[in-house]
Design an enzyme around this catalytic site. Structure first.
Site, PDB file in Angstrom:
ATOM      1  N   GLY A 184       0.889  -1.242   0.007  1.00  0.00           N
ATOM      2  CA  GLY A 184      -0.057   0.015   0.079  1.00  0.00           C
ATOM      3  C   GLY A 184       0.723   1.173   0.090  1.00  0.00           C
ATOM      4  O   GLY A 184       0.536   2.028  -0.792  1.00  0.00           O
ATOM      5  N   ASP A 185       2.040   1.103   0.878  1.00  0.00           N
ATOM      6  CA  ASP A 185       2.728   2.453   0.833  1.00  0.00           C
ATOM      7  C   ASP A 185       3.579   2.404  -0.416  1.00  0.00           C
ATOM      8  O   ASP A 185       3.757   3.528  -1.081  1.00  0.00           O
ATOM      9  CB  ASP A 185       3.866   2.251   2.015  1.00  0.00           C
ATOM     10  N   LEU A 186       4.125   1.387  -0.798  1.00  0.00           N
ATOM     11  CA  LEU A 186       5.024   1.356  -2.045  1.00  0.00           C
ATOM     12  C   LEU A 186       4.432   1.561  -3.397  1.00  0.00           C
ATOM     13  O   LEU A 186       4.805   2.399  -4.168  1.00  0.00           O
ATOM     14  CB  LEU A 186       5.815  -0.151  -2.185  1.00  0.00           C
TER      15      LEU A 186
END
Length: 415
Positions: A184-186
């Site tokens: 999700g962050d990446l």
């Protein structure tokens, strides 16, 4: 800008671009780090009383001589390399003015606070755009800057859950499994960098900056491959399928003598080549297995295709299989991260780089996957200590004199 060596223009593609990184942990810092790798001057702005929590994340570099108790987070080092450090209290009026003075000379600002945080500080996009109309303002958040869910707190797992990916991952008839990295962050990082570069291009051409609004949930949804159209066209809801593809066959993991390999010889051309390489050329022309559409049939695959492939691999090691077929068909050993780091192919691509942290030793970390022929990236640099470059940044970018900086430091506005 000052000619101080730390502020000197780099040879990178983003040379001369000044980025203010107010973000924390991963999605924002990684986006800013990518811009730094590509040549931008990135200034990491942290709250002195509450710095980036990632500074406390393992693993840690430690003084091997034992002469000090100092340690440094390798996690932080990997995602903040090549940045200048400034500690700045944005709750103080003087701190807000310092940020505005930096914004006036910057090109990009990156933040990943919950929507509304910067506005409550009096430093929202509308305010900063008045200071610098060219400013590209990248805001990464869980649900985005708009919509009924925008104020909800979010982590990576929030995005995997709300974006649909978690429900699709794992094995059939078992509880779904999160993707094992913070996707999700990446994914938000990647879309954030793309959006920032597009907005920079527009700002350079027109003088008009803009808000780049990237949500983790949106980014995950955009990573679900064909799941959306399978639902909108056929009403099919994607479910966990283990290591198998939903309909492409053979295209999964297979056991071999010393581990597992991925094999994806599903097209007619690749299937024929595989049959010849493994000594069963007749399978390329057999009625049930001669065409891709027939091999895609689940019953035919389980009864005829999969047993054949398992037979090819059973008596061979990963290395033997790659040596035999890896240059002809998609056949790849499943390697652990240690094997990946130590693989000569990784070194050939400069995908492990080193940064010198003095008494703490050398940090080996992943390199920059974007390879530019004329303006190569600069990933092999260390990250900043908290407030390490305050004097350089405030005199060289904001244009303050040394007395002004000293006063800010005495009043606790700057560290």
């Amino acid at each position: 800008m000052s000619t101080h060596p730390l502020l000197a223009a780099s040879a990178g593609s983003l040379s001369g671009v000044v980025v203010l990184d107010l973000s924390r942990v991963l999605a924002g810092p990684y986006a800013a780090q990518t811009l730094a790798d590509l040549g931008a001057t990135v200034i990491k702005v942290e709250n002195p009383a509450d710095p980036d929590v990632a500074r406390g994340f393992p693993p840690y570099l430690r003084d091997s001589s034992g002469s000090s108790a100092e340690e440094f987070s390798a996690y932080y080092g990997q995602y903040n390399r090549g940045k200048l450090g400034l500690g700045l209290d944005l709750r103080a009026d003087e701190g807000k003015q310092v940020l505005k003075d930096l914004v006036a000379r910057a090109d990009v600002l990156v933040e990943n606070f919950r929507p509304g945080t910067m506005t409550r500080l009096g430093l929202g996009y509308e305010v900063l755009a008045e200071v610098n109309p060219r400013l590209v303002y990248l805001a990464i958040s869980g649900y985005g800057q708009t919509g009924s869910r925008s104020r909800r707190p979010a982590f990576d797992n929030t995005a995997q859950a709300a974006g649909g990916l978690w429900s699709m991952n794992g094995y059939p008839d078992q509880p779904p499994v999160r993707v094992g990295v913070t996707i999700g962050d990446l994914s938000a990082t990647l879309f954030g960098v793309i959006g920032t570069l597009a907005a920079l291009r527009h700002a350079e051409r027109t003088g008009q900056g803009q808000l780049v609004d990237v949500a983790q949930v949106d980014s995950i949804m955009a990573m679900t491959e064909t799941a959306v159209v399978e639902y909108t066209v056929d009403g099919t809801v994607a479910r966990p399928a283990g290591n198998a593809h939903a309909w492409v066959r053979p295209y999964e993991l297979f056991d071999c003598k010393d581990g597992k390999v991925f094999f994806g010889g599903y097209t007619d051309k690749l299937w024929r080549a595989s049959c010849e390489l493994f000594g069963t050329p007749e399978a390329a022309d057999a009625p049930e297995t001669s065409t891709m559409r027939r091999r895609f049939d689940p019953e035919v695959y389980e009864r005829r295709v999969k047993p054949l492939v398992l037979g090819w691999f059973a008596g061979r090691t990963r290395a033997e299989l790659e040596e035999l077929a890896g240059d002809v068909v998609p056949l790849t050993a499943v390697r652990d991260i240690g094997e990946v780091v130590d693989d000569p192919g990784t070194a050939e691509r400069d995908m492990v780089v080193e940064a010198d942290y003095g008494d703490l030793g050398t940090l080996r970390m992943f390199g920059q996957p974007i390879k530019l022929g004329a303006t190569p990236a600069l990933p092999a640099r260390r990250a900043n200590r908290l407030g390490e470059h305050a004097d350089v940044v405030l005199t060289g970018v904001a244009g303050y004199d040394t007395d002004h900086v000293a006063g800010l430091r005495e009043r606790g506005v700057v560290v």
